[in-house]
Scaffold this motif. Structure first.
Motif, PDB file in Angstrom:
ATOM      1  N   LYS A  89       0.826  -1.159  -0.186  1.00 28.33           N
ATOM      2  CA  LYS A  89       0.004   0.075  -0.057  1.00 28.33           C
ATOM      3  C   LYS A  89       0.765   1.289   0.074  1.00 28.33           C
ATOM      4  CE  LYS A  89      -3.488  -2.534   2.446  1.00 28.33           C
ATOM      5  NZ  LYS A  89      -2.939  -3.724   2.267  1.00 28.33           N
ATOM      6  N   LEU A 121      -2.897   3.804  -2.279  1.00 25.11           N
ATOM      7  CA  LEU A 121      -3.208   2.786  -3.750  1.00 25.11           C
ATOM      8  C   LEU A 121      -2.590   1.383  -3.072  1.00 25.11           C
ATOM      9  CD1 LEU A 121      -2.073   5.404  -6.503  1.00 25.11           C
ATOM     10  CD2 LEU A 121      -4.411   4.831  -5.804  1.00 25.11           C
ATOM     11  N   ILE A 134      -3.441  -1.001 -10.352  1.00 26.63           N
ATOM     12  CA  ILE A 134      -3.420  -0.116  -9.267  1.00 26.63           C
ATOM     13  C   ILE A 134      -4.651   0.087  -8.785  1.00 26.63           C
ATOM     14  CG2 ILE A 134      -2.758   2.281  -8.764  1.00 26.63           C
ATOM     15  CD1 ILE A 134      -0.872   2.207 -11.270  1.00 26.63           C
ATOM     16  N   TYR A 135      -4.953  -0.191  -7.605  1.00 28.28           N
ATOM     17  CA  TYR A 135      -6.214  -0.123  -6.888  1.00 28.28           C
ATOM     18  C   TYR A 135      -6.172   0.882  -5.814  1.00 28.28           C
ATOM     19  CZ  TYR A 135     -10.006  -2.106  -4.046  1.00 28.28           C
ATOM     20  OH  TYR A 135     -11.240  -2.619  -3.500  1.00 28.28           O
ATOM     21  N   GLY A 136      -7.411   1.610  -5.976  1.00 31.29           N
ATOM     22  CA  GLY A 136      -7.470   2.898  -5.049  1.00 31.29           C
ATOM     23  C   GLY A 136      -8.232   2.237  -3.650  1.00 31.29           C
ATOM     24  N   TYR A 142     -10.429   0.347  -9.707  1.00 31.00           N
ATOM     25  CA  TYR A 142      -8.908   0.217 -10.488  1.00 31.00           C
ATOM     26  C   TYR A 142      -8.692   1.354 -11.455  1.00 31.00           C
ATOM     27  CZ  TYR A 142      -8.819  -4.534  -8.642  1.00 31.00           C
ATOM     28  OH  TYR A 142      -8.850  -5.742  -7.821  1.00 31.00           O
TER      29      TYR A 142
END
Length: 290
Positions: A89, A121, A134-136, A142
């Protein structure tokens, strides 16, 4: 006679310089900065700032607010450019002075506010070596690029299905994870075996996944005794695993009562009982391949 005096004078000056240098070493770093040209100070301070990396804690503390600094913990350690650790993260900081952020309405942009939770992220596997997503973390979207090069956040793929991967999970023991239509789970060395194509889909939260045999339409599942089988019901709690990453390999740990059971394939191609598995075993380390 004059030459001798000049030589003595030079030696005395040299000794004086060395003495001054030694005395200067007793100054604090800030005092030394004040004695240096501004350009030199800027370079030195720039190097120190470059090694400052923000450690993201998620979820943030319950007693914190976005305007406080309690979300962050500064670590003085070098950055490893170009090789983010999967599953970390983090914030992605551009040289333009902005943090990459994704918002609930799908907008992706940069912000200078390092305390904005939309900049938190997670780097996830993209299904193959060197590929990432890339994940919020806050909005659970995404970051995606459209056909025109524009960025936006989305939770679904373009065909409307949940975001997922279609891969073969190759075990370090030399087998592809396979789920037969009769519920049998095994390892096979045949890359063309249709039962070895697996869909990795979300398990409902960050790092949680389900593994579906695309041909058999059965989910990989642990029973209460730690045995692997193919399950029709995706709501069975034994079908949810925690995906973790080590180098280029993935491990999948059962969420059943916090048991330390991992998906594993033995050297003979048979599934390894969960009670005998461990995170560092070759049997439990998988490489996603397309």
């Amino acid at each position: 006679m004059n030459n001798n005096n000049n030589n003595c004078k030079c030696e005395t000056d040299s000794d004086s310089d060395e003495s001054t240098s030694e005395e200067g070493s007793d100054y604090s770093e800030d005092e030394q900065d004040s004695r240096e040209p501004r350009s030199t100070q800027g370079r030195r301070r720039g190097r120190r700032k470059h090694h400052r990396r923000k450690k993201i804690v998620w979820p943030p503390p319950s007693n914190a607010t976005p305007s406080t600094s309690t979300y962050m913990n500064w670590n003085l350690r070098p950055l490893h450019i170009g090789n983010p650790k999967l599953g970390d993260k983090m914030q992605l900081f551009s040289q333009t002075g902005h943090h990459l952020a994704v918002y609930a309405d799908g907008e992706v942009r940069g912000t200078r506010d390092e305390n904005d939770l939309h900049t938190y992220l997670e780097i996830q596997s993209g299904g193959d070596t060197g590929l990432v997503r890339i994940y919020g973390l806050l909005v659970k979207l995404y970051i995606t690029m459209d056909s025109h090069g524009g960025l936006y956040g989305q939770i679904m793929s373009h065909d409307g299905r949940p975001f997922s991967n279609h891969v073969r999970l190759w075990c370090q023991n030399g087998y592809n994870l396979t789920i037969r239509s009769n519920g049998e789970v095994l390892g096979t060395g045949d890359d063309s075996d249709p039962d070895s194509m697996i869909e990795i889909s979300s398990g409902g939260d960050v790092s949680l996944v389900r593994l579906l045999g695309i041909n058999s339409q059965l989910y990989l599942c642990f029973d209460d005794n730690g045995q692997l089988y193919g399950e029709k019901d995706p709501l069975n709690p034994g079908t949810i695993f925690v995906e973790a990453f080590s180098a280029s390999y993935s491990t999948f740990q059962s969420t059943l009562d916090s048991k330390s059971w991992f998906i594993g394939i033995q050297r003979n191609g048979k599934p390894k009982p969960g009670k005998k598995t461990g995170e560092t075993q070759k049997a439990t380390r998988f490489l996603p391949r397309r």
